[in-house]
Write an enzyme that holds these catalytic residues in place. Structure first.
Site, PDB file in Angstrom:
ATOM      1  N   GLY A 130       0.778  -1.278   0.219  1.00 30.71           N
ATOM      2  CA  GLY A 130      -0.011  -0.024  -0.011  1.00 30.71           C
ATOM      3  C   GLY A 130       0.913   1.167   0.124  1.00 30.71           C
ATOM      4  CB  SER A 176       0.824   4.286  -5.697  1.00 35.20           C
ATOM      5  OG  SER A 176       2.426   4.035  -6.021  1.00 35.20           O
ATOM      6  CB  SER A 208       0.482  -5.576  -7.684  1.00 38.60           C
ATOM      7  OG  SER A 208       1.268  -4.420  -7.407  1.00 38.60           O
ATOM      8  CD  GLU A 212       8.403  -2.059  -6.085  1.00 35.88           C
ATOM      9  OE1 GLU A 212       8.485  -1.121  -5.361  1.00 35.88           O
ATOM     10  OE2 GLU A 212       7.454  -2.053  -6.972  1.00 35.88           O
ATOM     11  CB  SER A 238       8.519   6.510 -13.642  1.00 36.31           C
ATOM     12  OG  SER A 238       9.129   7.824 -13.168  1.00 36.31           O
ATOM     13  CD  GLU A 251      10.122   9.202 -17.514  1.00 33.59           C
ATOM     14  OE1 GLU A 251       9.325   8.474 -16.618  1.00 33.59           O
ATOM     15  OE2 GLU A 251      10.083   9.076 -18.814  1.00 33.59           O
TER      16      GLU A 251
END
Lengths: 396, 378
Positions: free
Chosen positions: A132, A134, A166, A248, A377, A379
């Protein structure tokens, strides 16, 4: 690459080989890929038996400490187990976020009681964890999260919304970032744990561009979180979360890749054909296939180098920071090339006009677009390299 | 950076400090401005040879130290950083490799100690056209008495002006393009009928076109087997390519670091330009690509040392990847420096010119991408 302590490892290899031979159900040979699928089916009795056997042995997490059920082995032993599993078409049934991310983080930051409670079920593959982190308004800028935890004396009450959780529909527990101080940004975040079946947790799966997905929205309404389920200091959760994200990212960069199917070159030969010299007959495609093969090989060599370096220097190598972007870039290019070389057959959505391999290629191409968005991401990764490795300053 | 042993660490550190003290880019600039025919500074080369660098891959019995190709790569990486021009690659690595791999005892005894000591510069005279193509050998070697007579020409011979020993690929049977029928010859640089013309290339390094006008050599000048020289040539070239890749890696890393430093000091719009995300992300991409290229280059050198069968594919992997990355980094060096990067007074142009020359040498990216695929059957 030579391993040290050869004779000890040779003896261990024999032990591992014999044990796998005796315990791995032959019916599961080559079925490891199923573990990675996004849609889950009920496990068969053989799958259950194999998970239990590996869980009891502790070899699903060979390097974790034995007092919590882990294998207590060196990474070299761990690699041998992996090699011996691969040799007979077996797979490691112990996986998921508990193994990849949460477990290693809890071993580092958790209290003794937390470790005793949570690590053994992960080792045995008995329960699944979800993440938990984002929120709708906190994606790449994760630390702007708003989910609030109010101090009620002996417990917290949590309210908010998480997204991209997920596996939330299958998970029994959640590790979650919540705001315990609204006056600070990074220093107002705590890392908490709660079971998914407590009142106030509602999970809704999110269909994605690739069809069904493991991603969910999770709504938290007056969810009670016990105070002994805070990992690390209150308001010190960001440090714990950053560590978890490192786990991760290293897990995401190299994972799978080939997808267990035919190689890109083999596919290209079958779909596009070869000239009399054995070269792929589409010269433009051939060049791009070669460049992707070269990038994949350079990526693998970098993974090996990073491993050798961090072993020798007992610390992460600078090469580690590039792994997520390099790995995901390579895999996305590969997925694009795969559907391109399949032509119209590489655009099937469903139906028996397409082979399972073709349908899988389409779903993988679509699903794989997430890899440069999640887990930091592309970026954000570039920002991290720019600032932490290259020392470039923030804009005014 | 690969995990190094003690010997390699010492060698690398020694190379690093010599290069910084004795051979900064200003030394290269001085050499270029002097217009010296050799294309390198002979005094600097003597110092390099005195430190034993020319003998790093040569067995001890022939005057070398036999430290291996990764060790040689470490030195070349350091010299590459400052664009140090020297025959180390052409002589101490390429020519020495040909002799070590294919030479008879007599040939090794005659030439290797001189190469290891830097007294003789060896060079490969291989290509005959504008593109690297080791099979396209037209230069003829015809039987003549008890030896051979060589007629033809070679182009873009690296360190061709300095060479006291030329390792020449010649056709003893078949047609240009055939791999069979190629024979390697050892030809003394001062042999009668050898004439050379300096090539002035953009990177200012030593290169020559060489003509062989009925050059007579004895039977003992054949390196390896008659008509079967192609395999030896490929093995030699793979070593030269891997060494060149190490030099390119050093140059590319240095070009990147110079650019990065500039991003941290150049102020526009009231802030250093390195704070702009548009530039930060391009820098991050270059760093990522350099790390990938380093892995490929070191893996190729290590494979040569371990003599594993995947040397050819790893070398082509390294040359293709390293070429692309050096190309990118050298272009970005000029672009990110803006106007100053366009001036001759700045070093950026040197790195970009060197990048293109190094890319073209021993096969460019296109050549090695194709070779990588051919080796693996597609």
């Amino acid at each position: 690459m030579a391993d040290f302590g050869g004779s000890d490892l040779d003896a261990f290899r024999t032990e591992a080989r014999d044990w796998i031979e005796a315990n791995f159900p032959k019916s599961l040979k080559g079925k490891g890929g199923m573990m990675m699928r996004e849609e889950r089916s009920e496990p068969t009795p053989d799958m259950d038996a194999w998970r239990k056997a590996m869980g009891e042995k502790g070899w699903g997490v060979p390097t974790w400490p034995t007092q919590y059920g882990g294998g207590g082995l060196t990474p070299a032993h761990g690699r041998i187990i992996q090699q011996e599993l691969g040799r007979v078409g077996a797979y490691n049934p112990i996986g998921g976020m508990g193994v990849m991310m949460f477990g290693p983080t809890l071993l580092e930051y958790g209290t003794e009681a937390q470790k005793q409670q949570h690590i053994p079920p992960i080792v045995k593959g008995e329960l699944q964890w979800c993440q938990g982190f984002s929120e709708p308004g906190a994606g790449s800028d994760l630390a702007s999260l708003q989910t609030r935890a109010e101090d009620k004396g002996d417990h917290y009450i949590v309210n908010g919304q998480k997204i991209w959780t997920s596996g939330a529909q299958w998970a029994q527990w959640c590790f979650c970032l919540v705001r315990t101080d609204t006056t600070k940004k990074h220093e107002g975040i705590s890392f908490v744990l709660f079971p998914m079946d407590v009142p106030g947790v509602e999970v809704r799966p999110i269909p994605l561009i690739a069809g069904n997905s493991p991603f969910c929205e999770t709504f938290l309404t007056d969810v009670r979180v016990e105070k002994d389920q805070v990992v690390g200091p209150v308001n010190g959760g960001w440090t714990v979360a950053k560590r978890l994200l490192q786990h991760e990212r290293s897990g995401l960069s190299g994972a799978g890749g080939g997808g267990g199917g035919r190689s890109l070159v083999k596919l290209a030969k079958d779909y596009v054909g070869v000239d009399e010299a054995g070269r792929l007959s589409d010269t433009d495609l051939r060049t791009r296939v070669i460049m992707n093969e070269i990038d994949g090989r350079a990526f693998q060599l970098t993974a090996m180098r990073a491993m050798a370096e961090s072993k020798a220097n007992s610390g992460p190598s600078a090469a580690t920071s590039i792994m997520k972007n390099a790995g995901t870039r390579w895999m996305q290019d590969r997925a694009e090339l795969t559907i391109e070389l399949m032509g119209h057959q590489g655009l099937g959505w469903e139906g028996d006009d397409f082979t399972p391999e073709e349908l899988g290629a389409v779903r993988s191409w679509l699903g794989g677009k997430a890899t440069t968005i999640y887990g930091g991401s592309q970026e954000v990764q570039n920002n991290i390299i720019s600032k932490r490795i290259l020392g470039l300053p923030d804009p005014k | 950076m690969a995990v190094l042993n003690e010997e390699q660490t010492m060698l690398r550190d020694a190379a690093k400090s010599w290069v910084q003290e004795k051979s900064p880019v200003t030394a290269f600039r001085k050499m270029r401005d002097s217009g010296v025919e050799l294309g390198y500074d002979a005094n600097a080369w003597n110092e390099m040879a005195e430190m034993g660098w020319a003998g790093v891959i040569i067995p001890e019995e022939y005057g070398g130290s036999d430290f291996g190709y990764l060790s040689m790569g470490l030195i070349l990486e350091e010299t590459g950083r400052t664009l140090t021009a020297s025959p180390l690659l052409a002589s101490g690595l390429a020519a020495a490799s040909a002799l070590v791999l294919g030479g008879s005892d007599a040939q090794k005894s005659e030439w290797l100690p001189k190469i290891a000591g830097g007294e003789v510069v060896g060079a490969l005279a291989i290509d005959e056209g504008a593109h690297h193509a080791p099979e396209k050998v037209a230069l003829k070697a015809e039987k003549s008495g008890s030896g051979y007579k060589l007629s033809g020409s070679k182009s873009f011979v690296l360190e061709g002006m300095a060479a006291g020993l030329l390792i020449v690929s010649a056709r003893t049977s078949g047609q240009p393009g055939d791999t069979d029928g190629i024979t390697l010859f050892l030809v003394a640089g001062d042999a009668k009928g050898v004439s050379r013309k300096r090539l002035h290339l953009a990177d200012s390094r030593g290169a020559a076109n060489i003509t062989f006008d009925g050059v007579e050599v004895g039977e003992d000048a054949v390196l390896g087997e008659v008509d079967k020289g192609h395999a030896l040539l490929e093995k030699t070239l793979d070593r030269a390519r891997a060494g060149l890749c190490a030099e390119m890696l050093g140059s590319a890393v240095q070009a990147f670091e110079i650019t990065l430093d500039y991003l941290k000091v150049r102020v526009q719009f009231g802030q250093v330009i390195g704070s702009f995300q548009a530039l930060q992300h391009r820098a991050a991409k270059m760093f990522t690509d350099l790390e990938l290229a380093r892995s490929a280059v070191e893996a190729a050198l290590q494979a040569i040392d371990a003599d594993t069968p995947d040397v050819p594919e790893l070398v082509s992997l390294a040359k293709a990847k390293m070429g692309d990355v050096f190309h990118l980094v050298s272009n970005e060096m000029v672009q990110m420096h803006g106007g100053i990067g366009m001036t001759d007074a700045h070093d950026a142009g040197f790195y970009m010119k060197r990048a293109r020359a190094a890319e073209a040498a021993f096969g460019n990216q296109g050549y090695h991408r194709d070779r990588y695929a051919r080796i693996q059957g597609y």
